[in-house]
Design an enzyme around this catalytic site. Structure first.
Site, PDB file in Angstrom:
ATOM      1  N   GLU A  48      36.997 -56.448 -23.534  1.00  0.00           N
ATOM      2  CA  GLU A  48      36.766 -55.546 -24.689  1.00  0.00           C
ATOM      3  C   GLU A  48      37.489 -54.251 -24.660  1.00  0.00           C
ATOM      4  O   GLU A  48      37.921 -53.594 -25.649  1.00  0.00           O
ATOM      5  CB  GLU A  48      35.238 -55.408 -24.888  1.00  0.00           C
ATOM      6  CG  GLU A  48      34.326 -56.648 -25.390  1.00  0.00           C
ATOM      7  CD  GLU A  48      33.017 -56.281 -25.406  1.00  0.00           C
ATOM      8  OE1 GLU A  48      32.300 -56.283 -26.590  1.00  0.00           O
ATOM      9  OE2 GLU A  48      32.254 -55.988 -24.394  1.00  0.00           O
ATOM     10  N   TYR A  99      34.382 -37.944 -49.823  1.00  0.00           N
ATOM     11  CA  TYR A  99      33.947 -39.245 -49.014  1.00  0.00           C
ATOM     12  C   TYR A  99      35.419 -39.857 -48.718  1.00  0.00           C
ATOM     13  O   TYR A  99      35.327 -40.530 -47.613  1.00  0.00           O
ATOM     14  CB  TYR A  99      33.499 -40.316 -50.037  1.00  0.00           C
ATOM     15  CG  TYR A  99      34.045 -40.605 -51.358  1.00  0.00           C
ATOM     16  CD1 TYR A  99      35.016 -41.408 -51.705  1.00  0.00           C
ATOM     17  CD2 TYR A  99      33.435 -40.086 -52.597  1.00  0.00           C
ATOM     18  CE1 TYR A  99      35.474 -41.580 -52.966  1.00  0.00           C
ATOM     19  CE2 TYR A  99      33.589 -40.370 -53.756  1.00  0.00           C
ATOM     20  CZ  TYR A  99      34.945 -40.939 -53.901  1.00  0.00           C
ATOM     21  OH  TYR A  99      35.594 -41.233 -55.145  1.00  0.00           O
ATOM     22  N   GLU A 159      25.463 -48.753 -30.246  1.00  0.00           N
ATOM     23  CA  GLU A 159      24.521 -47.662 -30.394  1.00  0.00           C
ATOM     24  C   GLU A 159      25.032 -46.288 -30.439  1.00  0.00           C
ATOM     25  O   GLU A 159      24.787 -45.217 -31.158  1.00  0.00           O
ATOM     26  CB  GLU A 159      23.144 -47.827 -29.647  1.00  0.00           C
ATOM     27  CG  GLU A 159      22.457 -48.998 -29.759  1.00  0.00           C
ATOM     28  CD  GLU A 159      23.177 -50.439 -28.767  1.00  0.00           C
ATOM     29  OE1 GLU A 159      24.075 -50.521 -28.620  1.00  0.00           O
ATOM     30  OE2 GLU A 159      22.248 -51.145 -28.420  1.00  0.00           O
ATOM     31  N   LYS A 192      29.753 -55.286 -35.289  1.00  0.00           N
ATOM     32  CA  LYS A 192      30.540 -55.689 -34.286  1.00  0.00           C
ATOM     33  C   LYS A 192      30.667 -57.326 -34.439  1.00  0.00           C
ATOM     34  O   LYS A 192      30.111 -58.166 -33.848  1.00  0.00           O
ATOM     35  CB  LYS A 192      30.088 -55.571 -32.897  1.00  0.00           C
ATOM     36  CG  LYS A 192      30.888 -55.705 -31.657  1.00  0.00           C
ATOM     37  CD  LYS A 192      30.663 -55.162 -30.524  1.00  0.00           C
ATOM     38  CE  LYS A 192      31.289 -55.532 -29.269  1.00  0.00           C
ATOM     39  NZ  LYS A 192      30.971 -55.004 -28.139  1.00  0.00           N
TER      40      LYS A 192
END
Length: 117
Positions: A22, A52, A72, A96
């Site tokens: 990863e 934005y 997290e 994810k």
């Protein structure tokens, strides 16, 4: 407060995760953000609200740098950016979709809320 600016499906390529592949190969993360602020009080003035487009660029930039182990932590990073742009509170969801899970799945995500809830 129920006024929100919503950003959905922001895509960023990052190298977050616990596993070496990863970190080495990276993967796509998808970010959904609710930006809560008193829109009625801000009027029709771009300088009093949150741009934005600029926020989206900042979020993607934060997700694409400084790898961490957990999504997290990515969510906390995004929430801090949103609050730094002047939101009263935020809800952040980090998806994810290519998580290393050995069974069929559609998505894995983490949701956090920060600020004056």
């Amino acid at each position: 407060m129920t006024d929100e600016i919503r950003l959905r499906g922001l895509r960023a390529f990052g190298h977050h995760g616990l596993f070496a592949d990863e970190r080495a190969n990276g993967q796509e993360f998808i970010i959904d953000v609710d930006v809560r602020l008193p829109l009625a009080e801000l009027g029709d003035d771009i300088d009093r609200t949150i741009h934005y487009g600029d926020l989206a660029v900042a979020i993607v930039g934060a997700v694409e740098t400084d790898p961490v182990d957990l999504i997290e932590t990515v969510a906390e990073r995004v929430a801090a950016i949103v609050l730094g742009f002047g939101a009263r509170s935020t809800r952040v969801e980090v998806h994810k979709p290519s998580a290393p899970i050995t069974v069929p799945f559609d998505d894995v995500s983490v949701v956090i809320e920060r600020g004056q809830l």
